[in-house]
Each structure stands twice: as structure tokens, then as C-alpha cells.
Design a protein around this motif. Sequence first.
Motif, short mmCIF file in Angstrom:
data_model
loop_
_atom_site.label_atom_id
_atom_site.label_comp_id
_atom_site.label_asym_id
_atom_site.label_seq_id
_atom_site.Cartn_x
_atom_site.Cartn_y
_atom_site.Cartn_z
N LEU A 98 36.90 -22.08 6.91
CA LEU A 98 37.60 -22.93 7.95
C LEU A 98 36.61 -23.51 8.92
N ALA A 99 35.84 -22.43 9.60
CA ALA A 99 35.01 -22.96 10.80
C ALA A 99 33.75 -23.58 10.39
N ARG A 100 33.25 -23.17 9.08
CA ARG A 100 32.05 -23.88 8.45
C ARG A 100 32.50 -25.25 8.02
N GLY A 101 33.63 -25.40 7.45
CA GLY A 101 33.97 -26.67 7.24
C GLY A 101 34.11 -27.78 8.44
N LYS A 102 34.71 -27.31 9.31
CA LYS A 102 34.44 -28.19 10.66
C LYS A 102 33.43 -28.01 11.50
N ARG A 103 32.39 -27.61 10.92
CA ARG A 103 30.90 -27.51 11.39
C ARG A 103 30.80 -26.83 12.61
N ILE A 104 31.40 -25.69 12.89
CA ILE A 104 31.38 -24.97 13.91
C ILE A 104 30.41 -23.74 13.85
N ASP A 105 29.53 -23.39 14.71
CA ASP A 105 28.49 -22.34 14.42
C ASP A 105 29.45 -21.09 14.26
N THR A 106 29.18 -20.27 13.29
CA THR A 106 29.88 -19.02 12.77
C THR A 106 28.98 -17.99 12.70
N VAL A 107 29.29 -16.91 13.09
CA VAL A 107 28.86 -15.70 13.17
C VAL A 107 29.52 -14.50 12.47
#
Length: 279
Positions: A49-58
Motif C-alpha cells: 500500500l505504502a509503495r503504491g502511494k509513493r511513500i518512502d518505506t523501510v
Amino acid sequence: MAKAVVFGYHDVGVRCLRVLLDARVDVPLVVTHRDDPNERIWFASVAELARGKRIDTVLDPAPAALLERIARLAPDFIFSFYYRRMLPSGLLAVAARGAYNMHGSLLPKYRGRAPVNWAVLHGETQTGATLHEMVAKPDAGRIVDQEPVAIGEDDLAVDVFRRVTEAAETVMRRSIGPLLAGRARLRPNDIASGSYYGGRRPEDGRIDWRKSAREIHNLVRAVAPPYPGAFCDRLMVYRTQISDRPAPATTPGPFREAGEWFALCGDGKVLRLLEVQEK
């Protein structure tokens, strides 16, 4: 616009992150877990979900290594939605307007790990979701809001977890406006009147047939798939039903009758073993 760093995993993580995004909260960073190859993954992905929203993800960083990065982001809030690790106090302090966690019980009951499974194991008729402040002790901060859910006597833990997930989203949608506006009314979390439980291991699903039919039925419900399952030396037991049929044996344990599996329990009652797998 308020800014929040999110630590999240599992279905609760996905649903609650969506609530923040729907509320136009700026989420510059999401921290989540790598899926364990030894765990059955039956839930939605926060990372996806986060990557689909272009949010930096760790994925799975050491919290201390994130402290400087998150401090530079200067978030108003930190949220933890079913993240599987405690966040250190120094990290919590970075959030200017507070750090909050979504927990899968009606706190102060069932603080700690696997709250839904423990509630089912103990035969509870109700649990829920609680949004609370994060403090040094686990699940001990003040309560923002709660939503109860019912537990039926034959419900599996996964059924209850799905209801808790719905309750968590309800709590977040109800709470995010007051939090952003600075008018949320927090109440004490009286941990002395509650309970705390640790994580569960697959070995904890071993059945002791000397226990009562109700206790064994609850164990089976608490660990049924997608969790590892209850078992004895002969069988994996996935679903049971308390029966009033007489037992042809006097020694507690499983037996077959007319092609069906049953088990005599320590209280003299019989369980019908509805779903089993022979080892």
C-alpha cells in the motif's frame, strides 16, 4: 497539514494507514516488516500500500537507526498499527503531538502480544480495538477511543480478528478528526485492573485431553488456521464441537466411531472433532 510517521503491519496496518491518507494526513515515511518465509501470510501488505502511494518505506530497521531520520522529518504524530516491536521512548518523544498505538483488545485487558488469540483461548465473549498513547510500558498509555466486538462460543480467532480489524478502522475514523483538531479527550488506562500476556508459539497448541471440553474447544478455536493449529500426538485438530453424546472410553483422548473422530475430555464430556488431519 499534519504530518505522521507510521509503523504498521497486517490488515490493521493497511486499514488504519488508509484512514490517515483519507484524512489528508501527510505520511512521509512508513516502517513495516519483511514477511517471514516461515509464516503463512494471509493478510494484506502495508509495504505494498505504502509503495503504491509513493511513500518512502523501510523494512525492519533498528529503531535507533531511524531516530535521526524521523527527527529530521519533525512529525506531528507517530502511529503504530500492529507493528510487532516496541518503539523506544526516545523515538516516541520525537512526535510533537503524540505517539499512538492501535491494540487488538479492550484495554486494559489483554495487553501484550496476540490479544485476540488469548481472548478466544480464555473463552471471552467480547474483545475489541483500542487506540491509546504509547509510553515506555506496553499498551499502558492513556486511551483515546475503543470499539467492542462480540466473540461467539464457536468463533475462530481469525473470525474475531476480522471483526477487530473493522473495529480498528472505526476507531481511527472516529478519532482522527479530534486528534488533528487537538480536542481528543483521553482517559486513564488502569493497567492494574487489566492483564498482560506474551507471544504464543506453535508448541502452545498442544492439547492436554485431561482439561475440560470447553477449555480444549477454546484452544482449538484460538489457534485454528491460519494460525498453526492445535494438535496431539495423533492428530492436528482444526475445528471442534461440544457434544452431549456418551463416551465409550474412560481414558481421555481421541477415538473413532462410525468413521467420525471424537475425544473424551477430562471433565467427562465429549468433543466432536469436526476437522482433523492424521499425522
